[in-house]
Design a protein around this motif. Structure first.
Motif, PDB file in Angstrom:
ATOM      1  N   PHE A 151       0.843  -1.205   0.000  1.00  0.00           N
ATOM      2  CA  PHE A 151       0.000   0.000   0.000  1.00  0.00           C
ATOM      3  C   PHE A 151       0.869   1.242   0.000  1.00  0.00           C
ATOM      4  O   PHE A 151       1.864   1.326   0.713  1.00  0.00           O
ATOM      5  N   ARG A 152       0.466   2.210  -0.836  1.00  0.00           N
ATOM      6  CA  ARG A 152       1.131   3.517  -0.864  1.00  0.00           C
ATOM      7  C   ARG A 152       0.125   4.571  -0.417  1.00  0.00           C
ATOM      8  O   ARG A 152      -0.868   4.824  -1.105  1.00  0.00           O
TER       9      ARG A 152
ATOM     10  N   LEU B 155      -3.139   0.191  -3.928  1.00  0.00           N
ATOM     11  CA  LEU B 155      -3.075  -1.078  -3.209  1.00  0.00           C
ATOM     12  C   LEU B 155      -2.784  -2.209  -4.183  1.00  0.00           C
ATOM     13  O   LEU B 155      -3.423  -2.313  -5.237  1.00  0.00           O
ATOM     14  N   ILE B 156      -1.813  -3.026  -3.846  1.00  0.00           N
ATOM     15  CA  ILE B 156      -1.576  -4.298  -4.531  1.00  0.00           C
ATOM     16  C   ILE B 156      -1.933  -5.376  -3.521  1.00  0.00           C
ATOM     17  O   ILE B 156      -1.215  -5.581  -2.546  1.00  0.00           O
ATOM     18  N   ALA B 157      -3.053  -6.061  -3.744  1.00  0.00           N
ATOM     19  CA  ALA B 157      -3.657  -6.893  -2.704  1.00  0.00           C
ATOM     20  C   ALA B 157      -3.309  -8.364  -2.796  1.00  0.00           C
ATOM     21  O   ALA B 157      -3.709  -9.133  -1.918  1.00  0.00           O
ATOM     22  N   GLY B 158      -2.580  -8.787  -3.837  1.00  0.00           N
ATOM     23  CA  GLY B 158      -2.350 -10.218  -3.978  1.00  0.00           C
ATOM     24  C   GLY B 158      -3.673 -10.958  -4.039  1.00  0.00           C
ATOM     25  O   GLY B 158      -4.589 -10.561  -4.770  1.00  0.00           O
ATOM     26  N   ASP B 159      -3.811 -11.993  -3.231  1.00  0.00           N
ATOM     27  CA  ASP B 159      -5.057 -12.760  -3.170  1.00  0.00           C
ATOM     28  C   ASP B 159      -5.818 -12.552  -1.871  1.00  0.00           C
ATOM     29  O   ASP B 159      -6.678 -13.364  -1.509  1.00  0.00           O
ATOM     30  N   ALA B 160      -5.524 -11.464  -1.143  1.00  0.00           N
ATOM     31  CA  ALA B 160      -6.303 -11.177   0.068  1.00  0.00           C
ATOM     32  C   ALA B 160      -7.770 -10.995  -0.294  1.00  0.00           C
ATOM     33  O   ALA B 160      -8.670 -11.376   0.452  1.00  0.00           O
ATOM     34  N   PHE B 161      -8.009 -10.358  -1.444  1.00  0.00           N
ATOM     35  CA  PHE B 161      -9.303 -10.409  -2.126  1.00  0.00           C
ATOM     36  C   PHE B 161      -8.986 -10.338  -3.606  1.00  0.00           C
ATOM     37  O   PHE B 161      -7.852  -9.997  -4.004  1.00  0.00           O
ATOM     38  N   VAL B 162      -9.916 -10.695  -4.435  1.00  0.00           N
ATOM     39  CA  VAL B 162      -9.685 -10.680  -5.876  1.00  0.00           C
ATOM     40  C   VAL B 162     -10.864 -10.009  -6.562  1.00  0.00           C
ATOM     41  O   VAL B 162     -11.922  -9.814  -5.963  1.00  0.00           O
ATOM     42  N   THR B 163     -10.674  -9.661  -7.832  1.00  0.00           N
ATOM     43  CA  THR B 163     -11.714  -8.936  -8.560  1.00  0.00           C
ATOM     44  C   THR B 163     -12.319  -9.776  -9.681  1.00  0.00           C
ATOM     45  O   THR B 163     -12.738  -9.258 -10.713  1.00  0.00           O
ATOM     46  N   THR B 164     -12.349 -11.067  -9.465  1.00  0.00           N
ATOM     47  CA  THR B 164     -13.074 -11.992 -10.331  1.00  0.00           C
ATOM     48  C   THR B 164     -13.440 -13.194  -9.482  1.00  0.00           C
ATOM     49  O   THR B 164     -12.832 -13.414  -8.423  1.00  0.00           O
ATOM     50  N   ARG B 165     -14.418 -13.948  -9.915  1.00  0.00           N
ATOM     51  CA  ARG B 165     -14.776 -15.159  -9.173  1.00  0.00           C
ATOM     52  C   ARG B 165     -13.808 -16.264  -9.581  1.00  0.00           C
ATOM     53  O   ARG B 165     -14.024 -16.985 -10.554  1.00  0.00           O
ATOM     54  N   GLN B 166     -12.725 -16.397  -8.842  1.00  0.00           N
ATOM     55  CA  GLN B 166     -11.632 -17.257  -9.248  1.00  0.00           C
ATOM     56  C   GLN B 166     -11.996 -18.742  -9.239  1.00  0.00           C
ATOM     57  O   GLN B 166     -11.359 -19.547  -9.911  1.00  0.00           O
TER      58      GLN B 166
ATOM     59  N   SER C 268      -8.220  -9.786   7.426  1.00  0.00           N
ATOM     60  CA  SER C 268      -7.360  -9.133   6.444  1.00  0.00           C
ATOM     61  C   SER C 268      -8.169  -8.228   5.514  1.00  0.00           C
ATOM     62  O   SER C 268      -7.742  -7.114   5.177  1.00  0.00           O
ATOM     63  N   VAL C 269      -9.338  -8.687   5.084  1.00  0.00           N
ATOM     64  CA  VAL C 269     -10.198  -7.845   4.241  1.00  0.00           C
ATOM     65  C   VAL C 269     -10.643  -6.612   5.025  1.00  0.00           C
ATOM     66  O   VAL C 269     -10.672  -5.497   4.478  1.00  0.00           O
ATOM     67  N   GLU C 270     -10.978  -6.779   6.284  1.00  0.00           N
ATOM     68  CA  GLU C 270     -11.355  -5.621   7.108  1.00  0.00           C
ATOM     69  C   GLU C 270     -10.199  -4.631   7.203  1.00  0.00           C
ATOM     70  O   GLU C 270     -10.410  -3.409   7.129  1.00  0.00           O
TER      71      GLU C 270
ATOM     72  N   PRO D 272      -8.679   2.378  -0.094  1.00  0.00           N
ATOM     73  CA  PRO D 272      -7.862   2.509  -1.308  1.00  0.00           C
ATOM     74  C   PRO D 272      -8.599   3.214  -2.436  1.00  0.00           C
ATOM     75  O   PRO D 272      -9.819   3.109  -2.565  1.00  0.00           O
ATOM     76  N   GLU D 273      -7.819   3.889  -3.260  1.00  0.00           N
ATOM     77  CA  GLU D 273      -8.334   4.552  -4.457  1.00  0.00           C
ATOM     78  C   GLU D 273      -8.139   3.675  -5.692  1.00  0.00           C
ATOM     79  O   GLU D 273      -8.905   3.758  -6.647  1.00  0.00           O
ATOM     80  N   LEU D 274      -7.128   2.835  -5.650  1.00  0.00           N
ATOM     81  CA  LEU D 274      -6.804   1.925  -6.748  1.00  0.00           C
ATOM     82  C   LEU D 274      -6.438   0.579  -6.149  1.00  0.00           C
ATOM     83  O   LEU D 274      -5.708   0.518  -5.154  1.00  0.00           O
ATOM     84  N   ALA D 275      -6.960  -0.492  -6.711  1.00  0.00           N
ATOM     85  CA  ALA D 275      -6.646  -1.830  -6.219  1.00  0.00           C
ATOM     86  C   ALA D 275      -6.310  -2.744  -7.382  1.00  0.00           C
ATOM     87  O   ALA D 275      -7.107  -2.915  -8.306  1.00  0.00           O
TER      88      ALA D 275
END
Length: 292
Positions: A164-165, A171-182, A212-214, A221-224
């Protein structure tokens, strides 16, 4: 394939069904950029070509950062670290999986979905990066990324981290959450932008994953950018991330699965047919992705 820019100094590249990220000014030259995650096994050539196009023919990263060590995030780490003579950093709790000492827990195919059905085929054993791998600094800074901090986000793995900056709330979140139904093979390939919890078949600790999501939602974040799915920005990030945190058991945790103590009753023949069919499709897609 070319790296897509998210900010002037941050870009991403989709490698099959996973994303890798590149930090640094494209004009800064050798050792002045950082690679975050290394994609699937066999993707070293693709990542190196994309890096040359962005940073120059002979530019090498100052560091490789791993959000965690699952096969689709550390897949090309050994080859790229050797090619570039670059150190690899990960949380100290991930190091046993990156130094040949320990395999990850067995995946949970009972969570549902074609990708979950395939999960027993995914590599989970350790790799040994030798003296190339080092623990992230305990003060929360990220080597080669001034202004960024690593945030502990365990649950998907013991030592999972996000980056996080605060200056621009990237934010670079790895797999803490994702933006597709993996868990869905179709979604993993087509990448519709939807905020979901971590891939269920590889998440053994749901209370930690929820916390972690909390924690990430509190960062506003403004960008993930996530490990799977398209980057998202603006109000959508904050709205969806807060909703995921508030409704985590319903939206993220699987209804069935060994990780939640509710294994399903599986009919043998349909399971075999599903596994065979999805294995063929996934094999074709992965071959295409790593050979581009």
């Amino acid at each position: 394939m070319r790296i897509e820019s998210l900010t002037p100094d941050l870009g991403f590249l989709r490698v099959g069904f996973v994303n890798v990220f590149f930090y640094g000014d494209p004009a800064a030259g050798d050792r002045a950029w950082v690679l975050i995650d290394t994609g699937l096994p066999g993707s070293a050539g693709l990542i190196a070509r994309a890096a040359r196009a962005r940073f120059g023919e002979h530019a090498r990263p100052g560091a490789i950062i791993l959000t965690h060590g699952h096969f689709d995030h550390r897949g090309a780490a050994r080859r790229l670290a050797q090619r570039w003579a670059a150190p690899v950093y990960a949380h100290e709790r991930e190091l046993p999986f990156l130094t040949g000492q320990r395999a990850y827990p067995r995946p949970d195919p009972a969570t549902g979905g074609a990708m979950a059905a395939l999960s027993p085929l995914y590599p989970r054993g350790p790799i040994d990066l030798g003296d190339r791998v080092r623990p992230l600094p305990r003060d929360g800074t990220v080597p080669g990324m001034p202004g960024w901090n690593w945030v502990p986000t365990p649950g998907h793995t013991r030592g999972h981290v996000s980056l996080f900056r605060s200056a621009d709330r990237a934010l670079i979140a790895g797999d803490a959450f994702v933006t597709t139904r993996q868990e869905s093979l179709l979604a993993a390939v087509t990448y519709p932008p939807e905020v979901h919890g971590p891939p269920a078949y590889f998440t053994p600790d749901w209370p930690d994953a929820w916390a972690s999501v909390e924690r990430l939602a509190e960062l506003e974040p403004e960008l993930a950018g996530t490990g799977h799915g398209p980057p998202i920005r603006g109000a959508m990030v904050r709205r969806e991330l807060h909703a995921l945190a508030d409704q985590f058991p319903e939206r993220a945790m699987p209804a069935r699965g060994y990780s939640v103590g509710r294994p399903p009753v599986i009919e043998p023949l349909p399971a075999v047919l599903l596994g065979a069919g999805t294995a063929v499709v996934a094999g074709v897609l992965l071959k295409r992705a790593t050979n581009r």
